[in-house]
Every structure is written in structure tokens, then in C-alpha cells.
Scaffold this motif. Structure first.
Motif, PDB file in Angstrom:
ATOM      1  N   VAL A 197       0.848  -1.194   0.000  1.00  0.00           N
ATOM      2  CA  VAL A 197       0.000   0.000   0.000  1.00  0.00           C
ATOM      3  C   VAL A 197       0.887   1.250   0.000  1.00  0.00           C
ATOM      4  CG1 VAL A 197      -1.776   1.287   1.274  1.00  0.00           C
ATOM      5  CG2 VAL A 197      -1.911  -1.208   1.145  1.00  0.00           C
ATOM      6  N   GLN A 218       2.335   1.808  -3.506  1.00  0.00           N
ATOM      7  CA  GLN A 218       1.329   2.366  -4.414  1.00  0.00           C
ATOM      8  C   GLN A 218       0.967   3.801  -4.032  1.00  0.00           C
ATOM      9  OE1 GLN A 218      -1.765  -0.650  -5.934  1.00  0.00           O
ATOM     10  NE2 GLN A 218      -0.872  -1.732  -4.207  1.00  0.00           N
ATOM     11  N   ASP A 230      -0.923   1.614 -18.417  1.00  0.00           N
ATOM     12  CA  ASP A 230      -1.936   0.731 -19.001  1.00  0.00           C
ATOM     13  C   ASP A 230      -2.661  -0.084 -17.924  1.00  0.00           C
ATOM     14  OD1 ASP A 230      -3.096  -0.932 -21.288  1.00  0.00           O
ATOM     15  OD2 ASP A 230      -2.038  -2.454 -20.098  1.00  0.00           O
ATOM     16  N   ALA A 231      -3.997  -0.104 -17.989  1.00  0.00           N
ATOM     17  CA  ALA A 231      -4.802  -0.764 -16.954  1.00  0.00           C
ATOM     18  C   ALA A 231      -4.465  -2.253 -16.823  1.00  0.00           C
ATOM     19  CB  ALA A 231      -6.294  -0.582 -17.252  1.00  0.00           C
ATOM     20  N   HIS A 232      -4.286  -2.944 -17.947  1.00  0.00           N
ATOM     21  CA  HIS A 232      -4.001  -4.381 -17.859  1.00  0.00           C
ATOM     22  C   HIS A 232      -2.617  -4.636 -17.275  1.00  0.00           C
ATOM     23  CE1 HIS A 232      -3.279  -8.575 -19.028  1.00  0.00           C
ATOM     24  NE2 HIS A 232      -4.574  -8.678 -18.798  1.00  0.00           N
ATOM     25  N   ARG A 256      -1.114  -2.703 -15.181  1.00  0.00           N
ATOM     26  CA  ARG A 256      -1.234  -2.391 -13.743  1.00  0.00           C
ATOM     27  C   ARG A 256      -1.799  -3.590 -12.992  1.00  0.00           C
ATOM     28  NH1 ARG A 256      -1.269   3.215 -12.721  1.00  0.00           N
ATOM     29  NH2 ARG A 256      -2.648   3.137 -10.921  1.00  0.00           N
ATOM     30  N   ALA A 257      -2.833  -4.209 -13.574  1.00  0.00           N
ATOM     31  CA  ALA A 257      -3.449  -5.380 -12.943  1.00  0.00           C
ATOM     32  C   ALA A 257      -2.438  -6.513 -12.835  1.00  0.00           C
ATOM     33  CB  ALA A 257      -4.679  -5.817 -13.735  1.00  0.00           C
ATOM     34  N   ARG A 316      -0.087  -5.800  -9.993  1.00  0.00           N
ATOM     35  CA  ARG A 316      -0.740  -6.029  -8.689  1.00  0.00           C
ATOM     36  C   ARG A 316      -0.901  -7.531  -8.417  1.00  0.00           C
ATOM     37  NH1 ARG A 316      -4.457  -1.272  -9.969  1.00  0.00           N
ATOM     38  NH2 ARG A 316      -3.403   0.429  -8.883  1.00  0.00           N
ATOM     39  N   PHE A 317      -1.226  -8.273  -9.461  1.00  0.00           N
ATOM     40  CA  PHE A 317      -1.376  -9.724  -9.327  1.00  0.00           C
ATOM     41  C   PHE A 317      -0.068 -10.352  -8.823  1.00  0.00           C
ATOM     42  CE2 PHE A 317      -0.760 -13.990 -11.017  1.00  0.00           C
ATOM     43  CZ  PHE A 317      -1.937 -14.631 -10.663  1.00  0.00           C
ATOM     44  N   TRP A 318       1.049 -10.009  -9.469  1.00  0.00           N
ATOM     45  CA  TRP A 318       2.318 -10.645  -9.084  1.00  0.00           C
ATOM     46  C   TRP A 318       2.837 -10.148  -7.743  1.00  0.00           C
ATOM     47  CZ3 TRP A 318       3.011 -15.131 -10.738  1.00  0.00           C
ATOM     48  CH2 TRP A 318       2.653 -15.497 -12.033  1.00  0.00           C
ATOM     49  N   TYR A 348       1.052 -12.166  -5.368  1.00  0.00           N
ATOM     50  CA  TYR A 348       1.581 -13.534  -5.407  1.00  0.00           C
ATOM     51  C   TYR A 348       2.838 -13.662  -4.543  1.00  0.00           C
ATOM     52  CZ  TYR A 348       3.397 -17.941  -7.110  1.00  0.00           C
ATOM     53  OH  TYR A 348       3.874 -19.226  -7.165  1.00  0.00           O
ATOM     54  N   ARG A 377      -7.699 -10.802 -22.838  1.00  0.00           N
ATOM     55  CA  ARG A 377      -6.650 -10.821 -21.808  1.00  0.00           C
ATOM     56  C   ARG A 377      -7.250 -10.997 -20.412  1.00  0.00           C
ATOM     57  NH1 ARG A 377      -2.614  -5.936 -22.824  1.00  0.00           N
ATOM     58  NH2 ARG A 377      -4.528  -4.749 -22.516  1.00  0.00           N
ATOM     59  N   VAL A 428      -7.801  -7.370  -7.457  1.00  0.00           N
ATOM     60  CA  VAL A 428      -7.108  -6.882  -8.657  1.00  0.00           C
ATOM     61  C   VAL A 428      -8.130  -6.592  -9.753  1.00  0.00           C
ATOM     62  CG1 VAL A 428      -5.399  -7.460 -10.441  1.00  0.00           C
ATOM     63  CG2 VAL A 428      -4.973  -8.114  -8.063  1.00  0.00           C
ATOM     64  N   TYR A 487      -8.837  -3.150 -11.524  1.00  0.00           N
ATOM     65  CA  TYR A 487      -8.719  -3.110 -12.990  1.00  0.00           C
ATOM     66  C   TYR A 487      -9.952  -2.439 -13.606  1.00  0.00           C
ATOM     67  CZ  TYR A 487      -8.701  -4.475 -17.862  1.00  0.00           C
ATOM     68  OH  TYR A 487      -8.754  -4.447 -19.231  1.00  0.00           O
ATOM     69  N   ASP A 547      -9.646   1.139 -13.112  1.00  0.00           N
ATOM     70  CA  ASP A 547      -8.628   1.763 -13.969  1.00  0.00           C
ATOM     71  C   ASP A 547      -9.114   1.859 -15.418  1.00  0.00           C
ATOM     72  OD1 ASP A 547      -6.643   2.313 -12.115  1.00  0.00           O
ATOM     73  OD2 ASP A 547      -5.563   0.431 -12.410  1.00  0.00           O
ATOM     74  N   ARG A 567      -7.193   0.703   0.039  1.00  0.00           N
ATOM     75  CA  ARG A 567      -6.397  -0.519  -0.218  1.00  0.00           C
ATOM     76  C   ARG A 567      -6.033  -1.225   1.086  1.00  0.00           C
ATOM     77  NH1 ARG A 567      -3.432   2.648  -4.634  1.00  0.00           N
ATOM     78  NH2 ARG A 567      -4.606   2.004  -6.478  1.00  0.00           N
TER      79      ARG A 567
END
Lengths: 227, 227
Positions: A73, A76, A91-93, A95-96, A99-101, A104, B66, B73, B77, B80, B99
Motif C-alpha cells: 500500500v 502504491q 496501461d490498466a491491464h 497495472r493489474a 498487482r497480481f504478481w 503472489y 486478456r 485486482v 482493474y 482503472d 487498499r
């Protein structure tokens, strides 16, 4: 260093915390000057307890008197508050994906690596090392997909995922030294092994990393209490 | 409903998944039309396994081919990619606060509530209920701080934290019915109890929520397998 803007900037951290390292790297990449307050996690300051009453953990970034807690947090927040250079892509994708990784790393990877970190016998270490390898393999593939042949998860410059995983690099080394393992083995994980070297060579990272010998000593002390 | 823009929009979900509910609510708030694909979690589709090879879980939002995985997330997304109406505030500190609490719901709160959800005896239930109350108290305080006297964690309209916690509301009711508990008791947690009613009354939420009786039956089946 740039002035923080919008009031004073303080970071409550602890020299060996991989999570505090993340916050330091993010602030360093942005070129922000701040007051660093070292916390003794066995005798937490009133400021820490007041600033993070829910988790009582470092890092806490205090900006203009308002605390921000939890390392991802914080990273970001730093990116939202100071735009350049970016730590998350536009790019939104993308960014996602970042955040995903990052999630993880904290959830799946850390849980597996923690078993190695807490192992006190050779037998435990062998089992834990075997358990963490599939998680590292997933990260090796993630690096290939995210970096697209560039230097970092974030592309040409470090970003959220680099900082999330990279905050642990000094710890990987300390645990490897004690365990006789090599987590980011060059032959097994060529992408991550080369990434780690590049990451450690970034100015903001070098300035945030703890001394390796001191960390090793701290880790041996931790294990002695566990055993 | 607005067209998705930027390619087709598909949501892989499961009717009883609180995480899929989150994605449905976010898409509904944005007024997006999408193809909903119901997954059988005991026989996952190739599309799900291919789209989320790391976790193999719902929800997965597929936008223009995608995939985006992991519910929080996905919600970010969606915010965003389609700006209005916003699910996260514009102010950097308010975003960090949202967040922080969304992560709290998934980490601390869920871990405690999960024990109640998985309890199969009265004794287990009493202990688990006692264990989750302090976490709900933290959320009650968080609601007071975040909402500032307004209707939702997000202010006048629902946002990330509302969706994160609200995704569980149908489950709270099912678990309460089986356990004889009242998690969001009006006397104990007046803020959250009133918030829950308001949240359930939002159009996008009503459309995303599973049928209560069916969920109760599903939950009883789940417990029967556990016992």
C-alpha cells in the motif's frame, strides 16, 4: 533529493525488515528526502503504535501527519502521490498484472519461502527448499512474461513487482548462506538470477539494503531462539 | 448497459463465490454488459485453467482476450479501465486507506471468520465466533473513520472496501443461520449493520447476490462433507 511536498515525510522502519526495504526503495526511486525512524520491534515506539494500531508493524510512511501502512500500500501510495518516475505502468491491464504478481509474492511465494527461513535442521531445510522451488519457477515464468526481454518486471526500470520481490533479496542471501542453498540459482532460474543482480545494482536499492554480514548475524540469532 | 469498449468482456465466476460477487458488483456499478460464464469448481473449464494457471480460481475477468485474476485486482482493474463512477477515491491518501482496509478484509478478518464458517460443532462455533468479534470491531471503527458519517466506506457511493467486505454478506447470513449467531449485530456494531442493509439495497449488489435459500443449502452440504 526532491522535497517531499505536501508536508513532512517520515518513514518508520526496521533495518532488517524486507517490507521496510520496499518502502525505502520506492521513496529512493522517487528521489524523495525523508526522516527515517528506526524502530525496535521488541519495544515499539508510541508513534508506531499510534500510526499503525491495527497491525503495529513497519513500514509506516507518515506524510503530512497522516500514516500509510502495509508495504505494498505504501509503494502504491508513493506512486499515486509522486508521479515520476512511475512504479506502476499507465496501461490498466499492465497495472493489474503488476498487482497480481505483487500479491503472489506476499501470499503464495512468501508462505513457501517462510518455511525455509524458519527451518532449523538440515531435514527441514531440504523439505522446505523443495517446497519453495515450484513457487520460484512460477516467478521465473512471470519474469519472462512481465519483462518481455527487458531488465525488470517493470520493463526498463524497476516497478511494484521488482520492489515486492526485491525487498527479500538480502534475506534470500542470508538464508542461502545458512542453508547451503541457492534460491535464485543461475542454471535453474536464469531470468531471476540476472534480474537480482541488476536490481541490487540500482542506486535506490543499494541505499536501502542492509549490510549482508549484519543481517546474517541477525538471522543466526533468530534461528538460535527458534531451535 | 454500456458497451464494454476495447473488446469483449467475459466473467468466469461461480454463483456462491464471494470473490466472484465482488467482480459482479464492480462491473454492475460501472454499468458494463458482459458475458457471464458459470464455472463448476469441481470440474474447471479449460478456459479457466488457461486464464488463471497460477491460482485456477474464479473470478477471472477476460477483457479483449486478456485475463485479469484475483478479485481485488479485478475490482481495481475495472476502476482503472472504466473511470466512472469511481470505485477508488481520487486522493492518494484516501486510495491508500481503501487498499489498506480491502487487504485487511482478506487477510485478518477473513482468517478469523473462516474458522466460524468451517465450524461443525457448537463448541467450535462458540470459540470461532468469539475469535472473529474483535476483527469485526476493527471494521466497525474503520467504517466510522472511512465513511465520515456517509452511507458507505467509499462515502456517498460504494467503493473498493464496500465491495471487498460486502462480497461476504450473503455468506455471513448463511453462516449466522446455521450457527445461531449474528455477526453484524445491530446493538454491537450499529455502523456495519446499517451499512450492510444499505449495501444490499444497491442495484448492482442485488443483481450480483446469490439466492439466500440456495446458498444456505449449499453451505449445509459443504458442512456435511466437513463433519
Amino acid at each position: 533529493m526532491a522535497a517531499a511536498g505536501g508536508g513532512e515525510l517520515q518513514l518508520l522502519g526496521c533495518w532488517y525488515s524486507p517490507y521496510a526495504i520496499r518502502a525505502k526503495v520506492a521513496l529512493g526511486v522517487k528521489g524523495l528526502s525523508y526522516e527515517y525512524v528506526e524502530e525496535d520491534l521488541f519495544s515499539k515506539s508510541d508513534l508506531l503504535l499510534r500510526s499503525n494500531p491495527v497491525h503495529k508493524k513497519v513500514p509506516v510512511l507518515i506524510h503530512g501527519g497522516r500514516p500509510v501502512c502495509e508495504s505494498l500500500v505504501v509503494v502504491q501510495y508513493v506512486d499515486d502521490a509522486w508521479a515520476a518516475p512511475p512504479l506502476l505502468p499507465a496501461d490498466a491491464h499492465a497495472r493489474a498484472t503488476a498487482r497480481f504478481w505483487a500479491a503472489y509474492v506476499d501470499d503464495k511465494f512468501f508462505q513457501a519461502w517462510r518455511a525455509l527461513f524458519r527451518s532449523t535442521t538440515d531435514e527441514q531445510r531440504a523439505a522446505a527448499f523443495k517446497g519453495v522451488l515450484p513457487e520460484v519457477e512460477v516467478l521465473e515464468q512471470a519474469f519472462r512474461e512481465c519483462s518481455q526481454g527487458k531488465a525488470f518486471f517493470g520493463g526498463d526500470a524497476i516497478g511494484l513487482v521488482d520492489i515486492a520481490l526485491g525487498g527479500f533479496l538480502a534475506w534470500f542471501k542470508a538464508v542461502d548462506q545458512v542453508s547451503g542453498t541457492c534460491l535464485l540459482d543461475e542454471a535453474r532460474f536464469p531470468g531471476l538470477a540476472a534480474w537480482a543482480e541488476r536490481f541490487m545494482d540500482v542506486d535506490a536499492v543499494r541505499e536501502a539494503m542492509p549490510d549482508g554480514r549484519r543481517l546474517l548475524e541477525h538471522y543466526r540469532g533468530f534461528l538460535a531462539k527458534l531451535a
